[in-house]
Design an enzyme around this catalytic site. Structure first.
Site, PDB file in Angstrom:
ATOM      1  N   ARG A  37      93.994  71.262  28.859  1.00 39.89           N
ATOM      2  CA  ARG A  37      93.961  71.223  27.393  1.00 39.89           C
ATOM      3  C   ARG A  37      95.309  70.799  26.823  1.00 39.89           C
ATOM      4  O   ARG A  37      96.343  70.910  27.467  1.00 39.89           O
ATOM      5  CB  ARG A  37      93.576  72.577  26.807  1.00 39.89           C
ATOM      6  CG  ARG A  37      94.602  73.714  27.051  1.00 39.89           C
ATOM      7  CD  ARG A  37      95.606  73.919  25.937  1.00 39.89           C
ATOM      8  NE  ARG A  37      96.652  74.870  26.270  1.00 39.89           N
ATOM      9  CZ  ARG A  37      97.821  74.532  26.775  1.00 39.89           C
ATOM     10  NH1 ARG A  37      98.102  73.270  27.044  1.00 39.89           N
ATOM     11  NH2 ARG A  37      98.739  75.449  27.043  1.00 39.89           N
ATOM     12  N   GLU A  43     100.763  77.639  17.917  1.00 39.89           N
ATOM     13  CA  GLU A  43     101.442  77.950  19.183  1.00 39.89           C
ATOM     14  C   GLU A  43     101.995  79.359  19.163  1.00 39.89           C
ATOM     15  O   GLU A  43     102.636  79.771  18.182  1.00 39.89           O
ATOM     16  CB  GLU A  43     102.570  76.937  19.389  1.00 39.89           C
ATOM     17  CG  GLU A  43     102.798  76.561  20.815  1.00 39.89           C
ATOM     18  CD  GLU A  43     101.617  75.797  21.407  1.00 39.89           C
ATOM     19  OE1 GLU A  43     100.772  76.449  22.073  1.00 39.89           O
ATOM     20  OE2 GLU A  43     101.534  74.583  21.220  1.00 39.89           O
ATOM     21  N   HIS A  44     101.737  80.070  20.256  1.00 37.90           N
ATOM     22  CA  HIS A  44     102.134  81.474  20.394  1.00 37.90           C
ATOM     23  C   HIS A  44     101.456  82.339  19.321  1.00 37.90           C
ATOM     24  O   HIS A  44     102.018  83.329  18.865  1.00 37.90           O
ATOM     25  CB  HIS A  44     103.660  81.628  20.362  1.00 37.90           C
ATOM     26  CG  HIS A  44     104.312  81.088  21.611  1.00 37.90           C
ATOM     27  ND1 HIS A  44     104.394  81.802  22.774  1.00 37.90           N
ATOM     28  CD2 HIS A  44     104.840  79.868  21.873  1.00 37.90           C
ATOM     29  CE1 HIS A  44     104.983  81.061  23.700  1.00 37.90           C
ATOM     30  NE2 HIS A  44     105.262  79.876  23.188  1.00 37.90           N
ATOM     31  N   GLY A 138     102.210  72.223  31.794  1.00 35.64           N
ATOM     32  CA  GLY A 138     101.959  72.644  30.418  1.00 35.64           C
ATOM     33  C   GLY A 138     100.630  72.146  29.861  1.00 35.64           C
ATOM     34  O   GLY A 138     100.368  72.265  28.666  1.00 35.64           O
ATOM     35  N   SER A 140      97.711  73.218  31.202  1.00 31.47           N
ATOM     36  CA  SER A 140      96.742  74.218  31.657  1.00 31.47           C
ATOM     37  C   SER A 140      96.012  73.838  32.933  1.00 31.47           C
ATOM     38  O   SER A 140      94.786  73.958  33.031  1.00 31.47           O
ATOM     39  CB  SER A 140      95.723  74.533  30.558  1.00 31.47           C
ATOM     40  OG  SER A 140      96.366  75.208  29.535  1.00 31.47           O
ATOM     41  N   ASP A 186      93.727  78.778  26.494  1.00 31.67           N
ATOM     42  CA  ASP A 186      93.551  77.744  27.517  1.00 31.67           C
ATOM     43  C   ASP A 186      92.174  77.832  28.170  1.00 31.67           C
ATOM     44  O   ASP A 186      91.464  76.829  28.324  1.00 31.67           O
ATOM     45  CB  ASP A 186      94.639  77.869  28.595  1.00 31.67           C
ATOM     46  CG  ASP A 186      96.034  77.911  28.008  1.00 31.67           C
ATOM     47  OD1 ASP A 186      96.193  77.612  26.814  1.00 31.67           O
ATOM     48  OD2 ASP A 186      96.977  78.263  28.743  1.00 31.67           O
ATOM     49  N   TYR A 236     108.198  84.181  28.107  1.00 35.36           N
ATOM     50  CA  TYR A 236     106.847  84.331  27.541  1.00 35.36           C
ATOM     51  C   TYR A 236     106.500  85.818  27.330  1.00 35.36           C
ATOM     52  O   TYR A 236     106.179  86.222  26.204  1.00 35.36           O
ATOM     53  CB  TYR A 236     105.815  83.604  28.412  1.00 35.36           C
ATOM     54  CG  TYR A 236     104.430  83.569  27.816  1.00 35.36           C
ATOM     55  CD1 TYR A 236     104.034  82.531  26.980  1.00 35.36           C
ATOM     56  CD2 TYR A 236     103.517  84.579  28.083  1.00 35.36           C
ATOM     57  CE1 TYR A 236     102.757  82.497  26.421  1.00 35.36           C
ATOM     58  CE2 TYR A 236     102.244  84.557  27.532  1.00 35.36           C
ATOM     59  CZ  TYR A 236     101.868  83.521  26.710  1.00 35.36           C
ATOM     60  OH  TYR A 236     100.601  83.490  26.161  1.00 35.36           O
TER      61      TYR A 236
HETATM   62  C1  GLA Z   1     100.514  79.336  27.213  1.00 34.33           C
HETATM   63  C2  GLA Z   1      99.467  80.442  27.271  1.00 34.33           C
HETATM   64  C3  GLA Z   1      98.556  80.408  26.036  1.00 34.33           C
HETATM   65  C4  GLA Z   1      99.382  80.371  24.753  1.00 34.33           C
HETATM   66  C5  GLA Z   1     100.460  79.301  24.821  1.00 34.33           C
HETATM   67  C6  GLA Z   1     101.388  79.332  23.646  1.00 34.33           C
HETATM   68  O1  GLA Z   1      99.889  78.100  27.307  1.00 34.33           O
HETATM   69  O2  GLA Z   1      98.674  80.303  28.428  1.00 34.33           O
HETATM   70  O3  GLA Z   1      97.686  81.504  26.045  1.00 34.33           O
HETATM   71  O4  GLA Z   1      99.928  81.627  24.469  1.00 34.33           O
HETATM   72  O5  GLA Z   1     101.255  79.421  26.005  1.00 34.33           O
HETATM   73  O6  GLA Z   1     100.703  78.990  22.484  1.00 34.33           O
END
Ligand code: GLA
Length: 393
Positions: A37, A43-44, A138, A140, A186, A236
């Site tokens: 994806r 984001e976050h 990054g 997924s 994701d 994270y």
């Molecule tokens: C990673 C995590 C997601 C999300 C993003 C930030 O990809 O797997 O769940 O928290 O970071 O948006």
């Protein structure tokens, strides 16, 4: 030049060939795939019960395999950058000990999915994995492997078919077997993505809305910075804790419930770092809702401005960007025909996502290449389908 990637059918035929080599010329009976994806905005926010707006990619993980009549499992990966060994044999013992995480790391995602599968026990099987999602980049790759594997298990022993529960089970696999306390984004979009659409996910109710993004005049350019700063692993979970602290100071269950007014009133009761983290999350949730509305109206300029605001906030308030990602975003924004650009995913390296006119693609890639101090990889993408069962020739 944009990177070309193998099609789903090329991945399947490669995996099928490897299956034959590994298992005495036999042909696999089941084939499935699930996509990586890219997140357009939000984001976050997923682990703060907010909104996210990702789309599924044409980059996918494929699993081909067959059930066998014992409790044995043999897994083989065709991914050349997966850690060694590329084959793992295990026996599905009743105490589940064979599913403990260990080495090789790539197999942990599969073990996690078997452990969290919603119609246990699963039968023995043989399977080969192939992927076009760059590992750890990054986009997924791990969620696409989890969801592809879950989809594979559904073909051997069906569960109740609930798509949201499937995404949650795959998220659990990531928590317990990869040690990453990720949100739901994701895995959710890898299950439920739709061709020609972005997916607005309410990470509290787990309701989702498909938003058309199929305009042939537009493309989504992903630029891989090809840097991965090791910070991401420790930062994270730290961001998650900071958000929880902010919510608790505000007396809320999650930052989804907080407004900027609440935050300003409580400013004296929290340190500056916690304030900035919460500020990003509260504003980013709002931006994501606005961006989804803008997309529905085809207001791409407005959408692009929200993407840039998101990037700046991730850089200055949430502090998860890095010099390379900032450079890529600045370079992209200098090109005519680019609506918006931002870092995407967890941060500290990985990729940027850029929304632009199809006709501007070549000059954008060229300009970024000239301006970026590293060596980027480009993927020109459009929103693609979530997990699928594939027919074998
Ligand atoms: C990673 C995590 C997601 C999300 C993003 C930030 O990809 O797997 O769940 O928290 O970071 O948006």
């Amino acid at each position: 030049m944009a990177s070309s990637f193998p099609s789903v059918s090329e991945l399947v035929s490669g995996a099928q060939q490897l299956y034959g080599q590994m298992f005495g010329g036999e042909a696999a009976r089941v084939a499935v795939c699930a996509p990586g994806r890219v997140n357009l905005i939000g984001e976050h926010t997923d682990y703060n019960e907010g909104f996210v707006l990702p789309m599924a990619l044409p980059l996918v993980t494929v699993v081909v395999g067959s059930e066998i009549s014992s409790q044995n499992v043999t897994l083989v990966t065709a991914a050349s950058d997966a850690d060694e060994p590329q084959r793992l044999d295990l026996c599905l013992s009743s105490d589940g000990s064979s599913l403990s995480p260990g080495l090789p790391r790539w197999a942990n995602y599969v073990k996690g999915v078997i452990q969290h599968y919603r119609a246990p026990p699963v039968p023995g099987f043989r399977a080969v994995i192939a992927t076009s999602v760059p590992l750890g980049g990054g986009l997924s790759s791990s969620a696409s492997l989890e969801v592809a594997f879950y989809t594979f298990l559904q073909q051997l022993k069906p569960d109740d078919g609930n798509q949201v529960s499937k995404a949650v089970a795959c998220q659990q696999a990531e928590h317990t077997h990869a040690g990453v306390p990720c949100g739901i984004m994701d895995q959710f979009v890898s299950v439920l993505g739709r061709e020609g659409h972005a997916l607005l996910i309410d990470c509290r109710s787990l309701d989702a809305t498909h938003i058309p993004l199929g305009d042939p005049g537009l493309v989504i350019l992903i630029t891989d910075s090809n840097v991965r700063h090791s910070l991401s692993c420790s930062e994270y979970p730290m961001r998650r804790r900071q958000c929880e602290e902010a919510a608790s100071i505000l007396g809320k269950d999650s930052l989804r419930d907080a407004t900027m007014k609440d935050l300003e009133e409580a400013r004296g009761r929290m340190n500056d770092v916690i304030y900035r983290r919460a500020c990003h999350v509260i504003e980013e949730i709002e931006r994501t809702v606005q961006a989804a509305e803008a997309l529905k109206r085809g207001a791409y300029k407005e959408f692009g401005m929200l993407m840039v605001a998101s990037h700046n906030s991730l850089r200055d308030l949430y502090e998860v960007s890095c010099r390379e990602l900032d450079e890529l975003v600045s370079a992209a924004m200098e090109v005519d025909g680019v609506f918006g650009s931002r870092m995407t995913g967890g941060g500290f390296g990985g990729c940027t996502v850029t929304l632009l006119l199809t006709q501007a693609i070549e000059k954008t890639i060229q300009h970024i290449q000239e301006k970026y101090s590293g060596s980027p990889t480009f993927y020109v993408t459009t929103p693609s389908q979530g997990a699928q069962i594939l027919s074998l020739p």
